[in-house]
Design a protein around this motif. Structure first.
Motif, PDB file in Angstrom:
ATOM      1  N   GLY A  31       0.791  -1.219   0.000  1.00 37.04           N
ATOM      2  CA  GLY A  31       0.000   0.000   0.000  1.00 37.04           C
ATOM      3  C   GLY A  31       0.823   1.268   0.000  1.00 37.04           C
ATOM      4  N   CYS A  32       1.993   1.225  -0.631  1.00 42.48           N
ATOM      5  CA  CYS A  32       2.862   2.413  -0.607  1.00 42.48           C
ATOM      6  C   CYS A  32       2.540   3.402  -1.726  1.00 42.48           C
ATOM      7  CB  CYS A  32       4.325   1.997  -0.682  1.00 42.48           C
ATOM      8  SG  CYS A  32       4.889   1.415  -2.301  1.00 42.48           S
ATOM      9  N   ILE A  33       1.590   3.059  -2.619  1.00 43.83           N
ATOM     10  CA  ILE A  33       1.288   3.905  -3.772  1.00 43.83           C
ATOM     11  C   ILE A  33      -0.103   4.515  -3.628  1.00 43.83           C
ATOM     12  CG2 ILE A  33       1.111   4.001  -6.284  1.00 43.83           C
ATOM     13  CD1 ILE A  33       2.702   1.360  -6.364  1.00 43.83           C
ATOM     14  N   SER A  34      -0.188   5.805  -3.876  1.00 44.40           N
ATOM     15  CA  SER A  34      -1.486   6.473  -3.970  1.00 44.40           C
ATOM     16  C   SER A  34      -1.358   7.577  -5.006  1.00 44.40           C
ATOM     17  CB  SER A  34      -1.909   7.060  -2.621  1.00 44.40           C
ATOM     18  OG  SER A  34      -1.153   8.217  -2.316  1.00 44.40           O
ATOM     19  N   GLN A  35      -2.467   8.177  -5.381  1.00 45.54           N
ATOM     20  CA  GLN A  35      -2.434   9.277  -6.343  1.00 45.54           C
ATOM     21  C   GLN A  35      -1.730  10.500  -5.762  1.00 45.54           C
ATOM     22  OE1 GLN A  35      -3.113   9.402  -9.425  1.00 45.54           O
ATOM     23  NE2 GLN A  35      -4.631   7.826  -9.923  1.00 45.54           N
ATOM     24  N   GLU A  36      -1.708  10.605  -4.438  1.00 46.62           N
ATOM     25  CA  GLU A  36      -1.147  11.790  -3.795  1.00 46.62           C
ATOM     26  C   GLU A  36       0.320  11.637  -3.434  1.00 46.62           C
ATOM     27  OE1 GLU A  36      -4.082  10.356  -2.675  1.00 46.62           O
ATOM     28  OE2 GLU A  36      -5.194  11.748  -3.974  1.00 46.62           O
ATOM     29  N   VAL A  37       0.730  10.434  -3.013  1.00 43.62           N
ATOM     30  CA  VAL A  37       2.087  10.280  -2.490  1.00 43.62           C
ATOM     31  C   VAL A  37       2.577   8.857  -2.703  1.00 43.62           C
ATOM     32  CG1 VAL A  37       1.333   9.627  -0.161  1.00 43.62           C
ATOM     33  CG2 VAL A  37       3.572  10.716  -0.484  1.00 43.62           C
ATOM     34  N   TYR A  38       3.876   8.741  -2.888  1.00 42.15           N
ATOM     35  CA  TYR A  38       4.535   7.434  -2.932  1.00 42.15           C
ATOM     36  C   TYR A  38       5.378   7.322  -1.673  1.00 42.15           C
ATOM     37  CZ  TYR A  38       8.380   4.245  -4.028  1.00 42.15           C
ATOM     38  OH  TYR A  38       9.332   3.265  -3.962  1.00 42.15           O
ATOM     39  N   ASP A  39       5.091   6.332  -0.834  1.00 38.09           N
ATOM     40  CA  ASP A  39       5.765   6.173   0.460  1.00 38.09           C
ATOM     41  C   ASP A  39       6.912   5.178   0.306  1.00 38.09           C
ATOM     42  OD1 ASP A  39       6.583   5.828   3.045  1.00 38.09           O
ATOM     43  OD2 ASP A  39       4.601   5.353   3.854  1.00 38.09           O
ATOM     44  N   VAL A  40       8.115   5.686   0.020  1.00 40.92           N
ATOM     45  CA  VAL A  40       9.259   4.812  -0.236  1.00 40.92           C
ATOM     46  C   VAL A  40       9.592   3.947   0.973  1.00 40.92           C
ATOM     47  CG1 VAL A  40      10.965   6.554   0.459  1.00 40.92           C
ATOM     48  CG2 VAL A  40      11.623   4.737  -1.122  1.00 40.92           C
ATOM     49  N   GLY A  41       9.301   4.426   2.175  1.00 42.10           N
ATOM     50  CA  GLY A  41       9.604   3.667   3.381  1.00 42.10           C
ATOM     51  C   GLY A  41       8.817   2.376   3.500  1.00 42.10           C
ATOM     52  N   ARG A  42       7.688   2.271   2.768  1.00 39.89           N
ATOM     53  CA  ARG A  42       6.871   1.054   2.793  1.00 39.89           C
ATOM     54  C   ARG A  42       7.027   0.230   1.508  1.00 39.89           C
ATOM     55  NH1 ARG A  42       2.938   0.282   6.477  1.00 39.89           N
ATOM     56  NH2 ARG A  42       1.774  -1.034   4.995  1.00 39.89           N
ATOM     57  N   CYS A  43       7.883   0.667   0.628  1.00 42.14           N
ATOM     58  CA  CYS A  43       8.021  -0.007  -0.663  1.00 42.14           C
ATOM     59  C   CYS A  43       8.802  -1.310  -0.500  1.00 42.14           C
ATOM     60  CB  CYS A  43       8.728   0.910  -1.654  1.00 42.14           C
ATOM     61  SG  CYS A  43       8.932   0.168  -3.291  1.00 42.14           S
ATOM     62  N   LEU A  44       8.219  -2.409  -0.957  1.00 43.09           N
ATOM     63  CA  LEU A  44       8.867  -3.704  -0.845  1.00 43.09           C
ATOM     64  C   LEU A  44      10.155  -3.762  -1.654  1.00 43.09           C
ATOM     65  CD1 LEU A  44       8.590  -6.503   0.424  1.00 43.09           C
ATOM     66  CD2 LEU A  44       7.277  -7.217  -1.584  1.00 43.09           C
ATOM     67  N   SER A  45      10.214  -2.986  -2.731  1.00 40.24           N
ATOM     68  CA  SER A  45      11.431  -2.957  -3.533  1.00 40.24           C
ATOM     69  C   SER A  45      12.609  -2.472  -2.701  1.00 40.24           C
ATOM     70  CB  SER A  45      11.235  -2.057  -4.756  1.00 40.24           C
ATOM     71  OG  SER A  45      12.385  -2.075  -5.574  1.00 40.24           O
ATOM     72  N   LEU A  46      12.386  -1.437  -1.895  1.00 37.92           N
ATOM     73  CA  LEU A  46      13.448  -0.943  -1.020  1.00 37.92           C
ATOM     74  C   LEU A  46      13.698  -1.902   0.138  1.00 37.92           C
ATOM     75  CD1 LEU A  46      15.460   1.160   0.017  1.00 37.92           C
ATOM     76  CD2 LEU A  46      13.546   2.314   1.149  1.00 37.92           C
TER      77      LEU A  46
END
Length: 318
Positions: free
Chosen positions: A205-220
């Motif tokens: 759930g790190c992606i939204s139209q308003e913000v990308y939350d890199v801290g929750r990104c599984l790739s990172l």
């Protein structure tokens, strides 16, 4: 006098267009930014790296760029070049069963691409006494400003015909840019505003139209040496390094994913050695060569953990 100056400027600008066209004929896409934008690029990069999420991340904080210009010629531009890369899967034999897992779409072939790019540029501008030099700049930010790529709401860059599967390289040159194209803001691809497939598919759930939350990104998170947070579920893991979910479902990648290729195979003995955490330098030479070729050597310390998670997800007791 003024007419002669204007003619020389027009010739230099036409030469920049020729460089871009010659790179396109070789299979690459390129843009050229005026060197006056270098200070802005450095300031923006410093602002990005000052964020808490960047400073706390062992993976992100290790990135280093150099904004120093060459001194042996008068730099006038930065040439940014994109080379397509092929989505790849690597095979692993384990307990008599073959498994195939997503891997970063990187390989040793890219080093040849960089040499080829530089040769195309040199062959075009060298006869006129102009120069090209390697650079180490934050190319994704640069390519976004120049319009070479569009940004997805998933923080991936997209180039028509390449989707999000490309590698970027930049060069310093004394070539005069053909124009001063520079997007002050990082523009989001229009299709993203009407789509949202990646938001629905993203496991964290790190992606939204308003913000990308890199801290929750599984790739990172998959690239960090620390243990995964408790809220990360094992079933979410889908790649040896990184995460491919948002790229696989993206409409802008549809044609590119059709060209996905199977990479090399790791034997049962090689798989066992990786899982057991055998020090990289003591692996068989052939195994080290495979890992280096697919740019996995730099991630070797975390590869056993990630490979184990994928095998467990496949139903293998590890």
């Amino acid at each position: 006098m003024g007419g002669a100056v204007d003619q020389r400027i027009n010739i230099r600008m036409a030469l920049a267009t020729e460089v871009i066209q010659n790179l396109a004929q070789a299979g690459y896409r390129a843009c050229i930014a005026p060197i006056e934008r270098l200070a802005e690029l450095e300031a923006e990069y410093n602002a990005i790296t000052s964020r808490d999420v960047w400073r706390r991340s062992p993976h992100l904080s290790q990135h280093r760029f150099d904004f120093t210009r060459p001194t042996d010629f008068s730099v006038k531009s930065i040439i940014v070049v994109a080379a397509p890369v092929t989505p790849v899967r690597l095979g692993f034999k384990y307990r008599g069963t073959h498994h195939s897992f997503e891997a970063p779409p990187l390989s040793g072939d890219y080093d040849q691409d960089v040499a080829r790019m530089k040769k195309v540029i040199t062959d075009t501008i060298g006869p006129l006494g102009l120069h090209v030099a390697d650079s180490n700049l934050p190319t994704k930010v640069l390519a976004s400003h120049t319009g070479l790529l569009q940004n997805g709401i998933n923080n991936m860059g997209y180039i028509p015909g390449m989707g999000s599967f490309f590698r970027l390289t930049s060069f310093f040159s004394d070539l005069q840019p053909s124009d001063n194209t520079w997007n002050e803001q990082h523009l989001v691809a229009p299709v993203c505003r009407e789509c949202g497939l990646c938001m629905d598919a993203c496991p964290t759930g790190c992606i939204s139209q308003e913000v990308y939350d890199v801290g929750r990104c599984l790739s990172l998170l998959s690239k960090e040496p620390s243990d995964f947070p408790d809220w990360v579920k094992k079933r979410w893991h889908n790649s040896l390094i990184g995460c491919r979910v948002c790229q696989q479902i993206c409409p802008m990648n549809r044609s590119v994913l059709d060209e996905a290729a199977n990479g090399i195979e790791f034997s049962e003995a090689e798989t066992e050695a990786i899982l057991s955490g055998v020090p990289f330098d003591t692996l068989d030479q052939a195994t080290r060569d495979k890992l280096r070729y697919f740019h996995l050597a730099a991630f070797y310390s975390i590869l056993p953990r990630n490979l184990r998670l994928l095998l467990e997800k496949s139903g293998e007791p590890v």
